[in-house]
Write an enzyme that holds these catalytic residues in place. Structure first.
Site, PDB file in Angstrom:
ATOM      1  N   HIS A 166      37.137  31.421  38.113  1.00  0.00           N
ATOM      2  CA  HIS A 166      38.158  32.007  38.980  1.00  0.00           C
ATOM      3  C   HIS A 166      37.486  32.323  40.314  1.00  0.00           C
ATOM      4  O   HIS A 166      36.660  33.232  40.406  1.00  0.00           O
ATOM      5  CB  HIS A 166      38.731  33.269  38.333  1.00  0.00           C
ATOM      6  CG  HIS A 166      39.381  32.998  37.009  1.00  0.00           C
ATOM      7  ND1 HIS A 166      39.304  33.871  35.944  1.00  0.00           N
ATOM      8  CD2 HIS A 166      40.094  31.925  36.566  1.00  0.00           C
ATOM      9  CE1 HIS A 166      39.959  33.361  34.910  1.00  0.00           C
ATOM     10  NE2 HIS A 166      40.445  32.188  35.268  1.00  0.00           N
ATOM     11  N   GLU A 169      36.528  35.723  42.043  1.00  0.00           N
ATOM     12  CA  GLU A 169      35.621  36.626  41.331  1.00  0.00           C
ATOM     13  C   GLU A 169      34.187  36.370  41.813  1.00  0.00           C
ATOM     14  O   GLU A 169      33.318  35.894  41.085  1.00  0.00           O
ATOM     15  CB  GLU A 169      35.795  36.429  39.826  1.00  0.00           C
ATOM     16  CG  GLU A 169      37.201  36.808  39.372  1.00  0.00           C
ATOM     17  CD  GLU A 169      37.556  36.364  37.956  1.00  0.00           C
ATOM     18  OE1 GLU A 169      36.659  35.932  37.210  1.00  0.00           O
ATOM     19  OE2 GLU A 169      38.747  36.446  37.608  1.00  0.00           O
ATOM     20  N   HIS A 259      32.497  36.514  34.941  1.00  0.00           N
ATOM     21  CA  HIS A 259      33.784  36.740  35.597  1.00  0.00           C
ATOM     22  C   HIS A 259      33.821  38.111  36.267  1.00  0.00           C
ATOM     23  O   HIS A 259      32.877  38.887  36.191  1.00  0.00           O
ATOM     24  CB  HIS A 259      34.912  36.680  34.555  1.00  0.00           C
ATOM     25  CG  HIS A 259      35.241  35.306  34.075  1.00  0.00           C
ATOM     26  ND1 HIS A 259      36.326  34.598  34.520  1.00  0.00           N
ATOM     27  CD2 HIS A 259      34.607  34.507  33.180  1.00  0.00           C
ATOM     28  CE1 HIS A 259      36.362  33.415  33.914  1.00  0.00           C
ATOM     29  NE2 HIS A 259      35.324  33.346  33.093  1.00  0.00           N
ATOM     30  N   GLU A 335      32.296  40.352  32.031  1.00  0.00           N
ATOM     31  CA  GLU A 335      33.194  40.819  33.088  1.00  0.00           C
ATOM     32  C   GLU A 335      32.541  41.937  33.900  1.00  0.00           C
ATOM     33  O   GLU A 335      31.896  42.829  33.347  1.00  0.00           O
ATOM     34  CB  GLU A 335      34.496  41.350  32.492  1.00  0.00           C
ATOM     35  CG  GLU A 335      35.314  40.317  31.718  1.00  0.00           C
ATOM     36  CD  GLU A 335      36.144  39.421  32.617  1.00  0.00           C
ATOM     37  OE1 GLU A 335      36.105  39.609  33.863  1.00  0.00           O
ATOM     38  OE2 GLU A 335      36.854  38.551  32.076  1.00  0.00           O
TER      39      GLU A 335
END
Length: 375
Positions: A166, A169, A259, A335
């Site tokens: 993504h 990010e 991410h 994350e």
């Protein structure tokens, strides 16, 4: 007064920009997609006074809850990014700042430009332990680049790191820069020990087209790459197709897909508990890595994160789930926050590019702790 986003990763639409006290903007959607949240623009102003910037369409963005307690970042030199006063009123994101120079950049998070990406690849592959492999082309004709660190040999583990599926990010590529900096340090004992028993396959940017276009979540034609891993194609998702083919060729013993999360203000891991092959061995490896990362970095925690998938119910179109099932290996989605890390808050910088890099460096200590048990 002028506002522009006509540069690498720029994203903003100007509604009105004549009154410093009432600048109105909107975030542009990803191409052929309804996703939007990433913004990056430059303000040029002759006015020596507070400026109020209202981004008017944030309540319809991909993750509207992500604006709660969020602070935008700004920079005068595009190197040092600091947080600025920001408020979400349920409809608009209101940024208030008194510029100290005529030109200032604002962004959703510290950007990582395509030029920086090329510099990272070039600097890494000059090291004698590192090989730069071009896997093929993206839809916009950019290189899909892989860094191979270490000498392949029988018995060595294959450890894969991918980042920035993504594109908005950006903390993910900052993380990889820190990881590579340590891994290629000849005097670092952790790096030397790891490369004695493993080869690293690192894709610093899985989505270069979306990154340059200023997308939040998708590639050049609006495809979310982290939902393509079961059936990728060169027509829709060449980025995943090419990386997956290389994985099938060399194998995977451990995988981290890096991410950023819009909502949760912590660093955390999402495991593969829901894949059909998940067993006691994989569970023990997951627990060992989590414990090792807790020890390696005070930035990490295990209390906050995503709900664990029920047994056999994992979404196998997601990278870490597909890899775990395909290779019966340890695989995580890692994350990091767009806001701050509430475990160790920093009022001036929040979660930042620098902290992401340091977290990447620290992660190698945790990888070393489990490397010998991966097979």
């Amino acid at each position: 007064m002028k506002i522009t986003s006509q540069f690498d990763s720029g994203n903003i639409e100007v509604i009105s920009a004549t009154d410093p006290a009432d600048i109105r903007l909107a975030i542009r959607k990803d191409n052929q997609s309804d996703f939007y949240q990433w913004f990056h623009f430059r303000l040029n102003t002759p006015h020596i006074e507070a400026h109020t910037i209202k981004i008017t369409n944030v309540n319809g963005s991909a993750y509207p809850d992500g604006w709660k307690d969020y602070q935008a970042v700004a920079s005068y030199d595009r190197e040092n990014w600091f947080r600025v006063d920001t408020e979400y009123n349920g409809k608009e994101l209101v940024i208030t700042h008194y510029p100290e120079a005529e030109s200032i950049y604002f962004a959703y998070f510290a950007p990582y430009s395509y030029e920086q990406h090329l510099d990272l690849l070039q600097q890494a592959h000059l090291h004698d332990r590192c090989q730069l492999v071009e896997l093929g082309d993206t839809l916009d004709g950019r290189d899909m680049s892989l860094l191979v660190i270490g000498e392949p040999a029988e018995g060595k583990r294959n450890i894969w790191i991918t980042a920035r599926q993504h594109p908005g990010e950006t903390m993910a590529e900052w993380f990889v820069e820190g990881l590579l900096d340590r891994l290629l340090d000849d005097e670092d004992a952790v790096a030397r020990s790891l490369l004695d028993e493993a080869v690293f396959y690192v894709v610093p940017n899985m989505n270069p087209d979306g990154s340059v276009r200023g997308h939040l979540r998708t590639n050049a034609i609006g495809v979310n790459l982290n939902r393509e891993w079961q059936t990728p194609s060169m027509e829709k998702s060449p980025e995943v197709y090419l990386v997956r083919e290389k994985m099938m060729q060399v194998g995977v013993d451990m995988y981290l897909d890096v991410h950023g999360d819009e909502n949760i203000p912590y660093n955390f891991l999402a495991g593969s508990e829901g894949v059909p092959c998940f067993d006691e061995r994989m569970s023990a490896l997951e627990q060992s890595f989590r414990a090792a990362l807790l020890t390696a970095s005070p930035e990490f925690q295990n209390e906050h994160g995503y709900e664990v998938d029920a047994p056999g119910k994992a979404n196998l179109t997601v990278a870490s789930n597909w890899v775990a099932e395909q290779f019966n290996c340890l695989a995580f989605t890692l994350e990091m926050p767009f806001k701050d890390n509430d475990k160790l808050p920093d009022e001036l910088y929040g979660w930042s590019d620098v902290r992401s890099m340091k977290f990447g460096r620290d992660s190698l200590t945790a990888i070393l702790a489990v490397a010998g048990s991966l097979r």
